[in-house]
Write a protein that holds these residues in place. Structure first.
Motif, PDB file in Angstrom:
ATOM      1  N   SER A 101       0.462  -0.873  -0.369  1.00 55.80           N
ATOM      2  CA  SER A 101       0.017   0.443  -0.341  1.00 55.80           C
ATOM      3  C   SER A 101       1.327   1.594  -0.205  1.00 55.80           C
ATOM      4  CB  SER A 101      -0.344  -0.022   1.150  1.00 55.80           C
ATOM      5  OG  SER A 101      -0.674  -0.223   2.699  1.00 55.80           O
ATOM      6  N   GLN A 127      -0.308   1.991  -4.404  1.00 51.92           N
ATOM      7  CA  GLN A 127      -1.256   1.166  -5.033  1.00 51.92           C
ATOM      8  C   GLN A 127      -0.941   2.404  -5.602  1.00 51.92           C
ATOM      9  OE1 GLN A 127      -3.290   0.763  -0.784  1.00 51.92           O
ATOM     10  NE2 GLN A 127      -4.887   1.866  -1.443  1.00 51.92           N
ATOM     11  N   ASN A 129      -4.906   4.375  -7.821  1.00 50.76           N
ATOM     12  CA  ASN A 129      -6.091   4.485  -7.938  1.00 50.76           C
ATOM     13  C   ASN A 129      -6.626   4.635  -8.857  1.00 50.76           C
ATOM     14  OD1 ASN A 129      -8.403   5.558  -7.360  1.00 50.76           O
ATOM     15  ND2 ASN A 129      -8.092   7.073  -6.228  1.00 50.76           N
ATOM     16  N   SER A 131     -10.034   4.307  -9.323  1.00 53.65           N
ATOM     17  CA  SER A 131     -10.620   4.107  -9.802  1.00 53.65           C
ATOM     18  C   SER A 131     -10.944   6.311 -10.126  1.00 53.65           C
ATOM     19  CB  SER A 131     -12.225   4.071  -9.059  1.00 53.65           C
ATOM     20  OG  SER A 131     -11.444   4.927  -7.358  1.00 53.65           O
ATOM     21  N   GLU A 133     -11.079   8.008  -7.593  1.00 50.65           N
ATOM     22  CA  GLU A 133     -12.492   8.374  -6.810  1.00 50.65           C
ATOM     23  C   GLU A 133     -11.367   9.850  -4.725  1.00 50.65           C
ATOM     24  OE1 GLU A 133     -14.935   6.445  -4.521  1.00 50.65           O
ATOM     25  OE2 GLU A 133     -14.339   5.156  -6.637  1.00 50.65           O
ATOM     26  N   SER A 135     -11.706  10.087  -2.643  1.00 47.04           N
ATOM     27  CA  SER A 135     -11.623   9.270  -1.235  1.00 47.04           C
ATOM     28  C   SER A 135     -10.876   8.080  -1.452  1.00 47.04           C
ATOM     29  CB  SER A 135     -13.116   8.955  -0.615  1.00 47.04           C
ATOM     30  OG  SER A 135     -13.402   8.183  -1.987  1.00 47.04           O
ATOM     31  N   LYS A 136     -10.468   7.720  -2.556  1.00 44.07           N
ATOM     32  CA  LYS A 136      -9.851   6.629  -1.768  1.00 44.07           C
ATOM     33  C   LYS A 136      -8.472   6.469  -2.078  1.00 44.07           C
ATOM     34  CE  LYS A 136     -12.770   3.275  -3.461  1.00 44.07           C
ATOM     35  NZ  LYS A 136     -12.751   1.524  -2.621  1.00 44.07           N
ATOM     36  N   SER A 137      -7.343   5.473  -1.550  1.00 45.94           N
ATOM     37  CA  SER A 137      -6.045   5.342  -1.377  1.00 45.94           C
ATOM     38  C   SER A 137      -5.647   5.750  -2.711  1.00 45.94           C
ATOM     39  CB  SER A 137      -5.494   4.525  -0.418  1.00 45.94           C
ATOM     40  OG  SER A 137      -6.389   4.766   1.148  1.00 45.94           O
ATOM     41  N   SER A 164      -3.789  -2.707  -6.509  1.00 40.56           N
ATOM     42  CA  SER A 164      -4.824  -1.982  -6.253  1.00 40.56           C
ATOM     43  C   SER A 164      -6.641  -2.018  -5.960  1.00 40.56           C
ATOM     44  CB  SER A 164      -5.826  -1.620  -7.758  1.00 40.56           C
ATOM     45  OG  SER A 164      -6.034  -2.961  -8.640  1.00 40.56           O
ATOM     46  N   GLU A 167     -13.745  -0.689  -6.452  1.00 44.63           N
ATOM     47  CA  GLU A 167     -14.922  -0.382  -6.122  1.00 44.63           C
ATOM     48  C   GLU A 167     -15.848  -2.459  -6.123  1.00 44.63           C
ATOM     49  OE1 GLU A 167     -16.818   1.785  -4.843  1.00 44.63           O
ATOM     50  OE2 GLU A 167     -15.589   2.202  -3.864  1.00 44.63           O
TER      51      GLU A 167
END
Length: 232
Positions: A101, A127, A129, A131, A133, A135-137, A164, A167
């Protein structure tokens, strides 16, 4: 604890079927049993059934488990797969074999500085992201090449690949799409000369989609250990 052994066999069978569909060999895919929130005795039961790699998300919980299973330390591989704050890097650098991560250079630098000299290099994944977003790490795909090169230059770390956490999606094709994004980024980085060999993607609900898109590590918790009780 025989249900854990039975569950492991069932997951391994799923991996084998997915590999066959993808025209891959099952041994090209490693099962990482995600043991977060489950007690040390469940990890021991899984180890007794032949599972050696375990994933943890929470630093304090994992340290207690590692201590409780100290007699197995030479034979267990511990992977940290959760969000990692800069003030928690030292115990992770000292006690884990992998970190999936890593999403910023500061975290990688601290892990490198704090990795004990007596231990082999810490295996790390970026890691991503996938998507997009807020709010995503994870690092944005566009920023991954520069971060990969910077981390690859750090001592005491070995950059292995990408990770990854997309969602959840309903059908197989929808599940495959974010994994396809990670695979495209992986291929692009390799083409640029970044030495990678690992794609950490796929969980209990989308294992098959991940294998079809090239996962080399699938992170499976619920299908191995059962439903989690986050109250404990």
């Amino acid at each position: 604890m025989s249900h854990i052994a039975d569950n492991l066999l069932a997951v391994q069978a799923r991996i084998a079927r997915a590999a066959q569909t993808a025209e891959r060999t099952p041994d090209s895919i490693r099962l990482l049993a995600v043991s977060k929130t489950f007690p040390a005795e469940d990890v021991r039961a899984a180890f007794t059934a032949g599972q050696c790699a375990f994933g943890e998300n929470y630093v304090q919980e994992s340290l207690s488990k590692i201590e409780a299973l100290a007699d197995l330390r030479a034979r267990i591989e511990w992977h940290f797969i959760g969000p990692l704050q800069s003030n928690k890097t030292r115990p992770v650098a000292e006690h884990f074999d992998w970190v999936h991560s890593v999403d910023r250079l500061k975290i990688a630098q601290r892990l490198s500085e704090q990795r004990p000299d007596a231990l082999p290099p810490l295996n790390v994944c970026l890691q991503i992201n996938v998507s997009g977003e807020a709010s995503k790490s994870g690092v944005a795909p566009a920023d991954a090449p520069a971060l990969a090169r910077a981390i690859g230059a750090l001592p005491k770390l070995r950059l292995r690949g990408l990770m990854s956490i997309p969602e959840p999606a309903g059908d197989l094709e929808a599940q495959r799409e974010p994994h396809r994004i990670l695979r495209a980024l992986f291929d692009a980085l390799v083409a640029e000369g970044v030495a990678l060999d690992t794609m950490s993607m796929g969980m209990s609900g989308d294992l098959e989609a991940a294998v079809m898109e090239g996962a080399t590590i699938v992170r499976i918790g619920t299908a191995v250990f059962g439903k989690r009780d986050y109250a404990h």
